[in-house]
Design a protein around this motif. Sequence first.
Motif, mmCIF file in Angstrom:
data_model
loop_
_atom_site.group_PDB
_atom_site.id
_atom_site.type_symbol
_atom_site.label_atom_id
_atom_site.label_comp_id
_atom_site.label_asym_id
_atom_site.label_seq_id
_atom_site.Cartn_x
_atom_site.Cartn_y
_atom_site.Cartn_z
ATOM 1 N N VAL A 93 0.846 -1.198 0.000
ATOM 2 C CA VAL A 93 0.000 0.000 0.000
ATOM 3 C C VAL A 93 0.881 1.248 0.000
ATOM 4 O O VAL A 93 0.654 2.195 -0.755
ATOM 5 N N ALA A 94 1.916 1.250 0.841
ATOM 6 C CA ALA A 94 2.827 2.396 0.926
ATOM 7 C C ALA A 94 3.551 2.622 -0.397
ATOM 8 O O ALA A 94 3.672 3.761 -0.860
ATOM 9 N N GLU A 95 4.021 1.542 -1.037
ATOM 10 C CA GLU A 95 4.721 1.671 -2.322
ATOM 11 C C GLU A 95 3.796 2.209 -3.405
ATOM 12 O O GLU A 95 4.180 3.072 -4.193
ATOM 13 N N GLU A 96 2.578 1.710 -3.440
ATOM 14 C CA GLU A 96 1.612 2.177 -4.438
ATOM 15 C C GLU A 96 1.253 3.640 -4.191
ATOM 16 O O GLU A 96 1.123 4.420 -5.125
ATOM 17 N N PHE A 97 1.109 4.026 -2.922
ATOM 18 C CA PHE A 97 0.830 5.427 -2.597
ATOM 19 C C PHE A 97 1.973 6.322 -3.079
ATOM 20 O O PHE A 97 1.728 7.380 -3.656
#
Length: 176
Positions: A90-94
Motif C-alpha cells: 500500500v505504501a509503495e503504491e501510494f
Amino acid sequence: MSQVAKRYAEALFQLAGKNQSIAEVSADLKELTAAIEATPALLELLKAPKISSAKKKEMLSEILVNANSAVVNTVQLLVDKQRISDIVAVAEEFQALATSAGGAAEATVYSTRALTEAENAEISAAFAKLVGKSKLEIKNIIEPSILGGIRVQIGNYIYDSTVASKLEGLKRTLVV
C-alpha cells in the motif's frame, strides 16, 4: 502488486489529496515502511493470529502517535480486514501515485557504484523526456554483475546499456 493494496493506496491518496496532506502522508508511510524493513518482527507481530485486533490497533496507535490520522486509520483498517501484510505494498503504491501526481516517475537505476547527485540529475533529465515526465525519482541499486554502464527501469520500460548485456548480445551474434 495486489489489487487490494492498489485500492487501499488509491483511497488513501484521494483522502490525502482532499485534505491537502499528500506530502505528510507520504513521509509517514516512508517512515512506517522503513520501520517494518528495519524490524521484520514488527510485521510478524501484527500478523500474529493470537493477538487481538484491539491489541494490534493499540500497539499501532503508540507507534504512529505523531502520524497523520489518515495513515493511522488506514493501518487500523488493514488490521480489521486482516490485510496488514499488505501495508508495504500500500505504501509503495501510494508513493507511486504521489510521484506521478507531481509530474515525476519512479525509476530504478542499476549501476556498479553509487551515483553522484550530478549523475542522478543527468539520468533524470535524459530519461524523463522518454516517458513524458518532468523528472524522475531515482532509486540507485548497486549491482557489480553488470560490469559497467547502467540499466534504467521506469515502470515496465527497461533501458539497458550495461557492458554485461552488450557482451551477451555479442556472444549471441558470434555463436549463431
